[in-house]
Scaffold this motif. Structure first.
Motif, PDB file in Angstrom:
ATOM      1  N   LYS A  58       0.835  -1.128  -0.067  1.00  6.59           N
ATOM      2  CA  LYS A  58      -0.068  -0.069  -0.221  1.00  6.59           C
ATOM      3  C   LYS A  58       0.919   1.367  -0.026  1.00  6.59           C
ATOM      4  N   GLY A  98      -6.981  -1.355   5.534  1.00  7.76           N
ATOM      5  CA  GLY A  98      -8.115  -0.261   5.075  1.00  7.76           C
ATOM      6  C   GLY A  98      -9.399  -0.651   5.855  1.00  7.76           C
ATOM      7  N   GLU A 141      -4.149  -2.580  -1.178  1.00  4.93           N
ATOM      8  CA  GLU A 141      -4.460  -2.824   0.137  1.00  4.93           C
ATOM      9  C   GLU A 141      -4.055  -4.210   1.017  1.00  4.93           C
TER      10      GLU A 141
END
Length: 395
Positions: free
Chosen positions: A96, A209, A184
């Motif tokens: 990420k 997330g 993510e």
């Protein structure tokens, strides 16, 4: 440092002391121990942390999480931030937010001639480039400044454990699932064994997330096959970051050899399942650490870390206790590494290297190696700092 240089003494630099090859210590030389340099300041408004080189990642994570922030750090809480950063830096946030070194915005370093420099994109930018993955070749870094990101305090984690006779299909699933994963999602896997000798294939995934957004993405992992164990839950980020600690206590004996992969096909699976079954220690592992994502989208020329197109870091980790078992366990790890070698990219992560010679150091840096030599010639022409994944000067 001047005394060591004048008297021709070997120098070892210790921060976390986590180096598996023992490069943070030396005999008949001087150990420069940074482990008590624990200063840490977090600026939550600017999302910047200044951390001294003696910190381990557990200490760093606790300080940043107090503000709901984090940056990419490793997977074992007693790893020193210095060695991790200087060699690249893998972690759950990497896909990420990039490698640890990608989030470095400045560093303070004492060079071989005793000069203290602050480096950044605008201050000694050539040296700053070298510190973002080029290892401890250019001096002693005493402090780092990192870019931080909102993370946690909890992240969604899914894990499954498949029987060994189902490992082939589970490994094929892992490859297909992980290579299509969004940035993510970080998906690692391992061949593992219980103390009784029963072997399994384990997959663990961490979603960086909102939990609600991660649940449908993790659903295929949780539904595949007939795992003997499975779990899907939100866990504190600090707990995730220390989740591997129990596997790597200080005092045991460790040996590993690593290489990068882009594909997990039948040939690799055959080699892994056959050789892992022969591991002399039930504590030993075969690890797939997923990379890619944001790591791959950074230009290879932006830092010394060149193997950005790899999908997995793959390595056997031999873990045992008795010195009498050294040869058997190291031989097993080498055999497993050799069996996978025909399928690798040829590259390697510098932080996973031991004393494997100049060719493997070149494999870690590829097309960036020549630029690193130029830096070495400029900042450490006598190779004072050579207990590392060494870039040899040519002057």
């Amino acid at each position: 440092m001047t005394f060591a240089r004048v008297h021709g003494l070997l120098i070892a630099v210790r921060s976390g002391g986590h180096n598996v090859a023992g490069l943070s210590l030396c005999d008949d030389g001087i150990v420069i121990d940074l482990s008590r340099m624990k200063g840490m300041q977090v600026d939550p408004e600017r999302r910047i942390a200044r951390a001294e080189a003696g910190l381990n990642l557990g200490e760093f994570d606790r300080a940043t999480q107090a503000h709901g922030l984090a940056t990419t750090m490793g997977v074992n809480s007693d790893t020193g931030i210095a060695g991790l950063t200087l060699g690249g830096g893998f972690g759950k946030l990497g896909r990420k937010h990039g490698l640890t070194c990608d989030n470095l915005v400045a560093a303070e370093i004492v060079t071989a001639d005793g000069t203290l420099l602050r480096t950044s994109a605008s201050e000694h930018p050539d040296l700053f480039w070298g510190l973002r993955g080029g290892g401890g070749n250019f001096g002693i870094v005493t402090a780092f400044e990192y870019r931080l990101h909102p993370v946690g305090p909890a992240l969604l984690v899914g894990s499954v454990l498949h029987r060994y006779d189902h490992a082939r299909s589970a490994m094929k699933f892992y490859h297909e699932f992980s290579r299509k994963a969004p940035d993510e999602l970080s998906v690692d896997a391992a061949l593992v064994a219980t103390p009784s000798g029963d072997r399994f294939f384990s997959i663990s995934a961490c979603y960086v997330g909102p939990q609600g957004a991660g649940e449908p993405i993790l659903a295929p992992l949780m539904k595949f096959g007939s795992p003997v164990e499975s779990s899907l839950a939100a866990r504190p980020y600090l707990q995730i970051q220390s989740g591997g600690d129990a596997l790597f206590p200080r005092g045991r004996r460790y040996y590993w050899k690593a290489q990068f992969l882009n594909h997990i096909g039948d040939g690799i699976i055959d080699a892994l399942l056959d050789t892992y079954a022969k591991a002399p220690s039930h504590a030993s592992l075969l690890v797939f650490q997923q990379v890619g994502g944001a790591i791959a989208r950074t230009l290879k020329s932006d830092s010394p870390y060149v193997n950005r197109d790899a999908l997995y870091d793959c390595f056997p980790i031999a873990i045992w206790d008795a010195p009498a078992d050294d040869e058997a366990n190291m031989r097993w790890a080498r055999e497993l590494w050799s069996a996978v070698r025909p399928y690798s990219t040829g590259g390697v992560y510098a932080n996973n290297l031991g004393d494997e010679g100049e060719d493997r150091v070149r494999d870690a840096y590829g097309e960036n190696y020549a630029r690193l030599v130029t830096l070495k010639n400029k900042y450490d022409a006598t190779n004072l700092f050579r207990l590392n994944q060494n870039i040899k000067p040519t002057v």
